[in-house]
Design a protein around this motif. Structure first.
Motif, PDB file in Angstrom:
ATOM      1  N   VAL A   1       1.619  -1.983   6.633  1.00  0.00           N
ATOM      2  CA  VAL A   1       1.158  -1.854   8.006  1.00  0.00           C
ATOM      3  C   VAL A   1       0.020  -2.839   8.211  1.00  0.00           C
ATOM      4  CG1 VAL A   1       0.211  -0.273   9.721  1.00  0.00           C
ATOM      5  CG2 VAL A   1       1.730   0.611   7.967  1.00  0.00           C
ATOM      6  N   SER A   2       0.069  -3.567   9.298  1.00  0.00           N
ATOM      7  CA  SER A   2      -0.995  -4.532   9.581  1.00  0.00           C
ATOM      8  C   SER A   2      -2.204  -3.826  10.179  1.00  0.00           C
ATOM      9  CB  SER A   2      -0.495  -5.601  10.549  1.00  0.00           C
ATOM     10  OG  SER A   2      -0.333  -5.060  11.847  1.00  0.00           O
ATOM     11  N   THR A   3      -3.337  -4.468  10.104  1.00  0.00           N
ATOM     12  CA  THR A   3      -4.562  -3.929  10.692  1.00  0.00           C
ATOM     13  C   THR A   3      -4.375  -3.723  12.190  1.00  0.00           C
ATOM     14  OG1 THR A   3      -5.872  -5.056   9.015  1.00  0.00           O
ATOM     15  CG2 THR A   3      -7.033  -4.344  10.989  1.00  0.00           C
ATOM     16  N   GLN A   4      -3.673  -4.632  12.827  1.00  0.00           N
ATOM     17  CA  GLN A   4      -3.423  -4.512  14.260  1.00  0.00           C
ATOM     18  C   GLN A   4      -2.578  -3.280  14.574  1.00  0.00           C
ATOM     19  OE1 GLN A   4      -2.830  -7.388  12.548  1.00  0.00           O
ATOM     20  NE2 GLN A   4      -4.515  -8.650  13.274  1.00  0.00           N
ATOM     21  N   GLU A   5      -1.594  -2.995  13.732  1.00  0.00           N
ATOM     22  CA  GLU A   5      -0.762  -1.810  13.942  1.00  0.00           C
ATOM     23  C   GLU A   5      -1.580  -0.531  13.770  1.00  0.00           C
ATOM     24  OE1 GLU A   5       3.716  -2.675  12.569  1.00  0.00           O
ATOM     25  OE2 GLU A   5       2.209  -3.167  11.035  1.00  0.00           O
ATOM     26  N   ILE A   6      -2.464  -0.525  12.789  1.00  0.00           N
ATOM     27  CA  ILE A   6      -3.334   0.639  12.570  1.00  0.00           C
ATOM     28  C   ILE A   6      -4.258   0.826  13.758  1.00  0.00           C
ATOM     29  CG2 ILE A   6      -5.231   1.544  11.167  1.00  0.00           C
ATOM     30  CD1 ILE A   6      -3.781   0.247   8.740  1.00  0.00           C
ATOM     31  N   GLU A   7      -4.879  -0.254  14.228  1.00  0.00           N
ATOM     32  CA  GLU A   7      -5.781  -0.164  15.369  1.00  0.00           C
ATOM     33  C   GLU A   7      -5.057   0.361  16.608  1.00  0.00           C
ATOM     34  OE1 GLU A   7      -7.519  -4.044  15.738  1.00  0.00           O
ATOM     35  OE2 GLU A   7      -8.809  -3.741  13.993  1.00  0.00           O
ATOM     36  N   LYS A   8      -3.830  -0.087  16.826  1.00  0.00           N
ATOM     37  CA  LYS A   8      -3.044   0.379  17.968  1.00  0.00           C
ATOM     38  C   LYS A   8      -2.723   1.867  17.828  1.00  0.00           C
ATOM     39  CE  LYS A   8       1.098  -0.368  20.652  1.00  0.00           C
ATOM     40  NZ  LYS A   8       2.454  -0.846  20.654  1.00  0.00           N
ATOM     41  N   LEU A   9      -2.327   2.283  16.649  1.00  0.00           N
ATOM     42  CA  LEU A   9      -2.012   3.686  16.392  1.00  0.00           C
ATOM     43  C   LEU A   9      -3.241   4.565  16.608  1.00  0.00           C
ATOM     44  CD1 LEU A   9      -0.050   5.865  15.370  1.00  0.00           C
ATOM     45  CD2 LEU A   9      -0.772   5.287  13.052  1.00  0.00           C
TER      46      LEU A   9
ATOM     47  N   MET B   1       0.851  -1.168   0.000  1.00  0.00           N
ATOM     48  CA  MET B   1       0.000   0.000   0.000  1.00  0.00           C
ATOM     49  C   MET B   1       0.892   1.224   0.000  1.00  0.00           C
ATOM     50  SD  MET B   1      -2.285   0.806   3.378  1.00  0.00           S
ATOM     51  CE  MET B   1      -1.385   0.295   4.797  1.00  0.00           C
ATOM     52  N   SER B   2       0.444   2.289  -0.590  1.00  0.00           N
ATOM     53  CA  SER B   2       1.229   3.517  -0.572  1.00  0.00           C
ATOM     54  C   SER B   2       0.424   4.626   0.088  1.00  0.00           C
ATOM     55  CB  SER B   2       1.631   3.922  -1.988  1.00  0.00           C
ATOM     56  OG  SER B   2       0.500   4.210  -2.755  1.00  0.00           O
ATOM     57  N   CYS B   3       1.134   5.564   0.641  1.00  0.00           N
ATOM     58  CA  CYS B   3       0.527   6.683   1.339  1.00  0.00           C
ATOM     59  C   CYS B   3      -0.151   7.620   0.345  1.00  0.00           C
ATOM     60  CB  CYS B   3       1.627   7.419   2.100  1.00  0.00           C
ATOM     61  SG  CYS B   3       1.066   8.803   3.071  1.00  0.00           S
ATOM     62  N   LYS B   4      -1.285   8.244   0.738  1.00  0.00           N
ATOM     63  CA  LYS B   4      -2.026   9.144  -0.153  1.00  0.00           C
ATOM     64  C   LYS B   4      -1.151  10.274  -0.673  1.00  0.00           C
ATOM     65  CE  LYS B   4      -5.969  12.334  -0.147  1.00  0.00           C
ATOM     66  NZ  LYS B   4      -6.242  12.249  -1.530  1.00  0.00           N
ATOM     67  N   GLY B   5      -0.303  10.821   0.167  1.00  0.00           N
ATOM     68  CA  GLY B   5       0.492  11.984  -0.204  1.00  0.00           C
ATOM     69  C   GLY B   5       1.851  11.683  -0.798  1.00  0.00           C
ATOM     70  N   CYS B   6       2.185  10.414  -0.960  1.00  0.00           N
ATOM     71  CA  CYS B   6       3.508  10.100  -1.499  1.00  0.00           C
ATOM     72  C   CYS B   6       3.474   8.765  -2.226  1.00  0.00           C
ATOM     73  CB  CYS B   6       4.540  10.063  -0.378  1.00  0.00           C
ATOM     74  SG  CYS B   6       4.260   8.758   0.838  1.00  0.00           S
ATOM     75  N   SER B   7       4.588   8.377  -2.756  1.00  0.00           N
ATOM     76  CA  SER B   7       4.651   7.110  -3.468  1.00  0.00           C
ATOM     77  C   SER B   7       5.395   6.052  -2.669  1.00  0.00           C
ATOM     78  CB  SER B   7       5.339   7.313  -4.824  1.00  0.00           C
ATOM     79  OG  SER B   7       6.649   7.803  -4.615  1.00  0.00           O
ATOM     80  N   THR B   8       5.710   6.349  -1.424  1.00  0.00           N
ATOM     81  CA  THR B   8       6.414   5.405  -0.581  1.00  0.00           C
ATOM     82  C   THR B   8       5.524   4.217  -0.253  1.00  0.00           C
ATOM     83  OG1 THR B   8       7.657   7.195   0.423  1.00  0.00           O
ATOM     84  CG2 THR B   8       7.625   5.120   1.607  1.00  0.00           C
ATOM     85  N   SER B   9       6.039   3.041  -0.388  1.00  0.00           N
ATOM     86  CA  SER B   9       5.289   1.848  -0.062  1.00  0.00           C
ATOM     87  C   SER B   9       5.262   1.678   1.451  1.00  0.00           C
ATOM     88  CB  SER B   9       5.944   0.623  -0.709  1.00  0.00           C
ATOM     89  OG  SER B   9       5.213  -0.526  -0.379  1.00  0.00           O
ATOM     90  N   VAL B  10       4.083   1.425   1.988  1.00  0.00           N
ATOM     91  CA  VAL B  10       3.907   1.271   3.416  1.00  0.00           C
ATOM     92  C   VAL B  10       3.210  -0.063   3.668  1.00  0.00           C
ATOM     93  CG1 VAL B  10       2.859   2.240   5.488  1.00  0.00           C
ATOM     94  CG2 VAL B  10       3.623   3.752   3.650  1.00  0.00           C
TER      95      VAL B  10
ATOM     96  N   TYR C   1      -7.730   0.291   0.927  1.00  0.00           N
ATOM     97  CA  TYR C   1      -7.063  -0.684   1.789  1.00  0.00           C
ATOM     98  C   TYR C   1      -7.896  -1.071   3.011  1.00  0.00           C
ATOM     99  CZ  TYR C   1      -3.518   1.783  -0.886  1.00  0.00           C
ATOM    100  OH  TYR C   1      -2.834   2.416  -1.879  1.00  0.00           O
ATOM    101  N   ASP C   2      -9.203  -0.836   2.978  1.00  0.00           N
ATOM    102  CA  ASP C   2     -10.111  -1.113   4.086  1.00  0.00           C
ATOM    103  C   ASP C   2      -9.814  -0.290   5.332  1.00  0.00           C
ATOM    104  OD1 ASP C   2     -11.585  -3.047   2.675  1.00  0.00           O
ATOM    105  OD2 ASP C   2     -10.105  -4.585   3.183  1.00  0.00           O
ATOM    106  N   THR C   3      -8.992   0.748   5.213  1.00  0.00           N
ATOM    107  CA  THR C   3      -8.606   1.534   6.383  1.00  0.00           C
ATOM    108  C   THR C   3      -8.546   3.035   6.139  1.00  0.00           C
ATOM    109  OG1 THR C   3      -6.253   1.344   5.823  1.00  0.00           O
ATOM    110  CG2 THR C   3      -7.158  -0.321   7.332  1.00  0.00           C
ATOM    111  N   THR C   4      -8.346   3.453   4.902  1.00  0.00           N
ATOM    112  CA  THR C   4      -7.959   4.825   4.617  1.00  0.00           C
ATOM    113  C   THR C   4      -8.942   5.538   3.696  1.00  0.00           C
ATOM    114  OG1 THR C   4      -5.653   4.103   4.775  1.00  0.00           O
ATOM    115  CG2 THR C   4      -6.049   6.250   3.756  1.00  0.00           C
ATOM    116  N   CYS C   5      -9.281   6.768   4.063  1.00  0.00           N
ATOM    117  CA  CYS C   5     -10.147   7.586   3.221  1.00  0.00           C
ATOM    118  C   CYS C   5      -9.350   8.098   2.019  1.00  0.00           C
ATOM    119  CB  CYS C   5     -10.693   8.770   4.023  1.00  0.00           C
ATOM    120  SG  CYS C   5     -11.669   9.910   3.021  1.00  0.00           S
TER     121      CYS C   5
END
Length: 82
Positions: free
Chosen positions: A12-20, A1-10, A52-56
Protein backbone atom coordinates in the motif's frame (compact mmCIF):
# COMPACT_ATOMS: atom_id res chain seq x y z
CA UNK A 1 4.77 -5.22 4.34
CA UNK A 2 2.51 -7.63 6.16
CA UNK A 3 -0.53 -6.99 8.28
CA UNK A 4 -0.11 -7.15 12.10
CA UNK A 5 -2.78 -9.83 12.45
CA UNK A 6 -1.82 -12.03 9.53
CA UNK A 7 0.99 -13.06 7.25
CA UNK A 8 -0.57 -11.71 4.08
CA UNK A 9 1.71 -9.39 2.18
CA UNK A 10 0.19 -5.96 1.69
CA UNK A 11 1.60 -3.35 -0.65
CA UNK A 12 0.00 0.00 0.00
CA UNK A 13 1.39 3.40 -0.91
CA UNK A 14 1.55 6.28 1.53
CA UNK A 15 -0.95 8.11 -0.64
CA UNK A 16 -3.40 5.21 -0.41
CA UNK A 17 -3.05 5.15 3.38
CA UNK A 18 -3.57 8.91 3.63
CA UNK A 19 -6.71 8.65 1.47
CA UNK A 20 -8.07 5.77 3.55
CA UNK A 21 -7.40 7.63 6.81
CA UNK A 22 -8.97 10.81 5.44
CA UNK A 23 -12.11 8.90 4.38
CA UNK A 24 -12.43 7.20 7.76
CA UNK A 25 -11.95 10.44 9.67
CA UNK A 26 -14.96 11.90 7.84
CA UNK A 27 -17.04 9.40 9.83
CA UNK A 28 -15.66 10.60 13.17
CA UNK A 29 -16.85 13.51 15.31
CA UNK A 30 -14.49 13.47 18.30
CA UNK A 31 -11.19 14.72 16.84
CA UNK A 32 -8.22 16.50 18.41
CA UNK A 33 -6.89 19.86 17.21
CA UNK A 34 -4.30 19.94 14.45
CA UNK A 35 -1.63 21.03 16.95
CA UNK A 36 -2.32 18.11 19.28
CA UNK A 37 -2.45 15.75 16.30
CA UNK A 38 1.01 16.89 15.17
CA UNK A 39 2.36 16.49 18.71
CA UNK A 40 0.98 12.95 18.94
CA UNK A 41 2.45 12.02 15.56
CA UNK A 42 5.87 13.27 16.63
CA UNK A 43 5.76 10.82 19.54
CA UNK A 44 4.74 8.05 17.14
CA UNK A 45 7.59 8.89 14.74
CA UNK A 46 10.10 8.50 17.59
CA UNK A 47 8.59 5.23 18.86
CA UNK A 48 10.60 2.04 18.24
CA UNK A 49 7.31 0.21 17.69
CA UNK A 50 6.35 2.23 14.61
CA UNK A 51 6.22 -0.15 11.66
CA UNK A 52 6.56 0.87 7.99
CA UNK A 53 6.37 4.56 9.03
CA UNK A 54 2.58 4.18 9.24
CA UNK A 55 1.49 1.44 11.61
CA UNK A 56 1.53 1.00 15.38
CA UNK A 57 3.20 -2.29 16.26
CA UNK A 58 1.05 -2.67 19.38
CA UNK A 59 -2.49 -2.17 18.08
CA UNK A 60 -2.07 -2.41 14.30
CA UNK A 61 -3.73 0.99 13.70
CA UNK A 62 -2.51 3.52 11.20
CA UNK A 63 -0.97 6.08 13.54
CA UNK A 64 -2.37 8.96 11.46
CA UNK A 65 -5.87 7.71 12.26
CA UNK A 66 -5.44 6.84 15.93
CA UNK A 67 -3.57 10.07 16.74
CA UNK A 68 -6.42 12.21 15.37
CA UNK A 69 -9.11 10.56 17.54
CA UNK A 70 -9.71 12.36 20.84
CA UNK A 71 -10.99 9.21 22.56
CA UNK A 72 -7.88 7.13 21.75
CA UNK A 73 -4.55 7.00 23.54
CA UNK A 74 -1.18 5.53 22.79
CA UNK A 75 -1.22 1.75 23.35
CA UNK A 76 2.47 1.53 24.29
CA UNK A 77 2.85 -1.19 26.96
CA UNK A 78 3.82 0.11 30.37
CA UNK A 79 2.59 3.61 29.71
CA UNK A 80 1.17 5.67 26.89
CA UNK A 81 3.54 8.08 25.15
CA UNK A 82 0.64 10.49 24.51
Amino acid sequence: MSCKGCSTSVIVSTQEIEKLVEEQLLLEDDLVTDDLFKERLEHCKQCPSLMYDTTCGHCGCFVQFRAKLAYKSCPYPGGAKW
